[in-house]
Design a protein around this motif. Structure first.
Motif, PDB file in Angstrom:
ATOM      1  N   UNK A  41       0.507  -0.975  -0.147  1.00  0.00           N
ATOM      2  CA  UNK A  41      -0.177  -0.341   0.427  1.00  0.00           C
ATOM      3  C   UNK A  41       0.776   0.749  -0.302  1.00  0.00           C
ATOM      4  N   UNK A  42       1.707   0.984   1.012  1.00  0.00           N
ATOM      5  CA  UNK A  42       3.214   2.383   0.415  1.00  0.00           C
ATOM      6  C   UNK A  42       3.418   2.600  -0.348  1.00  0.00           C
ATOM      7  N   UNK A  43       3.936   1.882  -1.089  1.00  0.00           N
ATOM      8  CA  UNK A  43       4.831   2.127  -2.245  1.00  0.00           C
ATOM      9  C   UNK A  43       3.147   2.487  -3.852  1.00  0.00           C
ATOM     10  N   UNK A  44       2.295   1.399  -3.580  1.00  0.00           N
ATOM     11  CA  UNK A  44       1.598   1.758  -4.468  1.00  0.00           C
ATOM     12  C   UNK A  44       0.669   3.649  -4.079  1.00  0.00           C
ATOM     13  N   UNK A  45       0.338   3.761  -3.441  1.00  0.00           N
ATOM     14  CA  UNK A  45      -0.187   4.784  -2.236  1.00  0.00           C
ATOM     15  C   UNK A  45       0.976   6.281  -3.189  1.00  0.00           C
ATOM     16  N   UNK A  52       2.491  11.738  -9.746  1.00  0.00           N
ATOM     17  CA  UNK A  52       1.492  12.781  -9.371  1.00  0.00           C
ATOM     18  C   UNK A  52       2.273  14.957  -9.752  1.00  0.00           C
ATOM     19  N   UNK A  53       3.035  14.513  -8.555  1.00  0.00           N
ATOM     20  CA  UNK A  53       3.726  16.069  -8.470  1.00  0.00           C
ATOM     21  C   UNK A  53       4.776  15.589  -8.583  1.00  0.00           C
ATOM     22  N   UNK A  89      -0.915  10.614 -19.485  1.00  0.00           N
ATOM     23  CA  UNK A  89      -1.049   9.326 -18.458  1.00  0.00           C
ATOM     24  C   UNK A  89      -0.391   8.763 -17.295  1.00  0.00           C
ATOM     25  N   UNK A  90       0.351   9.398 -16.833  1.00  0.00           N
ATOM     26  CA  UNK A  90       1.520   9.321 -15.905  1.00  0.00           C
ATOM     27  C   UNK A  90       0.226  10.035 -14.492  1.00  0.00           C
ATOM     28  N   UNK A  91      -0.778  11.294 -15.027  1.00  0.00           N
ATOM     29  CA  UNK A  91      -1.549  11.205 -13.737  1.00  0.00           C
ATOM     30  C   UNK A  91      -3.194  10.558 -13.741  1.00  0.00           C
ATOM     31  N   UNK A  92      -3.302  10.298 -14.964  1.00  0.00           N
ATOM     32  CA  UNK A  92      -4.748   9.118 -15.010  1.00  0.00           C
ATOM     33  C   UNK A  92      -4.487   8.605 -14.526  1.00  0.00           C
ATOM     34  N   UNK A  93      -3.353   7.426 -14.562  1.00  0.00           N
ATOM     35  CA  UNK A  93      -3.319   6.437 -14.408  1.00  0.00           C
ATOM     36  C   UNK A  93      -2.858   6.014 -12.791  1.00  0.00           C
ATOM     37  N   UNK A  94      -2.455   7.450 -12.903  1.00  0.00           N
ATOM     38  CA  UNK A  94      -1.776   7.589 -10.949  1.00  0.00           C
ATOM     39  C   UNK A  94      -2.989   8.120 -10.258  1.00  0.00           C
ATOM     40  N   UNK A  95      -3.497   8.474 -10.817  1.00  0.00           N
ATOM     41  CA  UNK A  95      -4.860   8.923  -9.820  1.00  0.00           C
ATOM     42  C   UNK A  95      -6.255   8.139  -9.606  1.00  0.00           C
ATOM     43  N   UNK A  96      -6.354   6.900 -10.798  1.00  0.00           N
ATOM     44  CA  UNK A  96      -7.221   5.792 -10.210  1.00  0.00           C
ATOM     45  C   UNK A  96      -6.125   4.688  -9.636  1.00  0.00           C
ATOM     46  N   UNK A  97      -4.902   4.833  -9.164  1.00  0.00           N
ATOM     47  CA  UNK A  97      -4.010   3.648  -8.265  1.00  0.00           C
ATOM     48  C   UNK A  97      -4.870   4.330  -6.622  1.00  0.00           C
ATOM     49  N   UNK A  98      -4.979   5.771  -6.803  1.00  0.00           N
ATOM     50  CA  UNK A  98      -5.030   6.172  -5.252  1.00  0.00           C
ATOM     51  C   UNK A  98      -6.262   5.376  -5.858  1.00  0.00           C
ATOM     52  N   UNK A 107     -10.210  -6.000  -7.570  1.00  0.00           N
ATOM     53  CA  UNK A 107      -9.983  -4.594  -8.245  1.00  0.00           C
ATOM     54  C   UNK A 107      -8.999  -4.940  -9.196  1.00  0.00           C
ATOM     55  N   UNK A 108      -8.430  -6.347  -8.986  1.00  0.00           N
ATOM     56  CA  UNK A 108      -7.030  -6.473  -9.304  1.00  0.00           C
ATOM     57  C   UNK A 108      -6.482  -5.870 -10.604  1.00  0.00           C
ATOM     58  N   UNK A 109      -7.549  -6.163 -11.547  1.00  0.00           N
ATOM     59  CA  UNK A 109      -7.717  -6.005 -13.385  1.00  0.00           C
ATOM     60  C   UNK A 109      -7.743  -4.909 -13.901  1.00  0.00           C
ATOM     61  N   UNK A 110      -9.013  -3.728 -13.008  1.00  0.00           N
ATOM     62  CA  UNK A 110      -8.453  -2.999 -12.901  1.00  0.00           C
ATOM     63  C   UNK A 110      -6.859  -1.765 -12.638  1.00  0.00           C
TER      64      UNK A 110
END
Length: 279
Positions: A41-45, A52-53, A89-98, A107-110
């Motif tokens: 969780x720490x790695x992903x979030x 994003x930053x 792509x970076x912002x959208x992908x990261x935001x959706x991971x959050x 939610x693994x496939x997502x």
């Protein structure tokens, strides 16, 4: 000054991408024990927030480097280019991971799709992307494999520090064969990129790009040497029931991560200050 800031932001961006995408890839393939949930969780979030930053800050730095302000023409030139596609792509992908829980199996496939969006950004921006679609796809695979390796090492290092011998041994047994394939793919993709980008007919190692690339290759080679030592010596000791190998494994994994961090810094400097086509 702006170039130095851009290089720093790129290094942070690379670390964020490897953390958030790699955490998802590693969670899906390694099936780490429940006690590893916090590190995943720490790695992903944490990685998603950093991505994003760093992506937004690097975009702002790019505008300052262009010196043209935030007028319509400059905004169009940036956001309607590969730079803009990669940023989105970076912002959208990261935001959706959050927006999802990293350890949620339903939610693994997502999560995997969102992580792939983040690493796919390297197919649209960078030295490889500038050379064409094929080299951009190779860069996407290269970054994806590196992400898995980076995050997998963090998960394994945490297990060595906090978990019992049987749990560590089982995790290493799952990590080792996957790492052999994916790190092998990482090396092949890296060699392909060097072959695509470097003109070996013009004494490339005498250029600034060539020297920095050589430094990056040496650092990557050190990380691979440590990985080979872990695979050949320490993993074998673990499989034989040698509990003392756990401490040694944790130390060498720490050195391996340090080498990967140095590779990220070298890559940031390489892509900021030099070009395979311009020097």
């Amino acid at each position: 000054m702006l170039d130095a800031l851009a290089a720093l932001l790129k290094a942070l961006l690379y670390a964020g991408v490897l953390s958030c995408a790699g955490g998802v890839f590693a969670q899906a393939t390694l099936r780490p024990p429940p006690d590893s949930e916090w590190v995943v969780s720490r790695l992903v979030r944490g990685g998603a927030v950093l991505t994003i930053f760093a992506a937004l800050a690097h975009a702002a730095c790019l505008f300052l480097q262009l010196g043209a302000g935030f007028d319509t023409a400059t905004l169009s030139a940036v956001f309607l280019s590969g730079v803009g596609a990669a940023l989105c792509l970076r912002i959208a992908g990261s935001a959706m991971l959050l927006s999802t829980e990293p350890i949620d199996e339903s939610a693994r496939a997502t999560q995997l799709s969102n992580a792939a969006l983040v690493t796919a950004s390297f197919a649209f921006n960078g030295h490889a992307a500038a050379d064409g679609l094929a080299s951009g796809l190779v860069a996407f695979l290269h970054v994806s494999f590196a992400s898995w390796w980076f995050a997998g090492l963090w998960i394994l290092r945490d297990a060595c520090a906090r978990m019992d011998f049987a749990t560590v041994a089982a995790l290493v047994a799952r990590f080792s064969p996957i790492a052999f394939r994916l790190v092998g793919g990482l090396v092949i993709a890296g060699l392909l990129l060097i072959g695509i980008l470097v003109d070996f007919n013009n004494d490339p190692w005498l250029s600034s790009y060539g020297r920095l690339l050589a430094l990056k290759v040496v650092l990557a080679g050190l990380a691979l040497a440590l990985a080979s030592y872990n695979k050949i010596r320490l993993t074998a000791r673990l499989m034989k029931g040698d509990a003392s190998a756990v401490r040694s494994l944790r130390m060498t994994i720490g050195a391996e991560l340090a080498c990967i961090g140095a590779v990220l810094i070298a890559t940031a400097i390489l892509t900021t200050y030099t070009s395979p086509h311009g020097q």
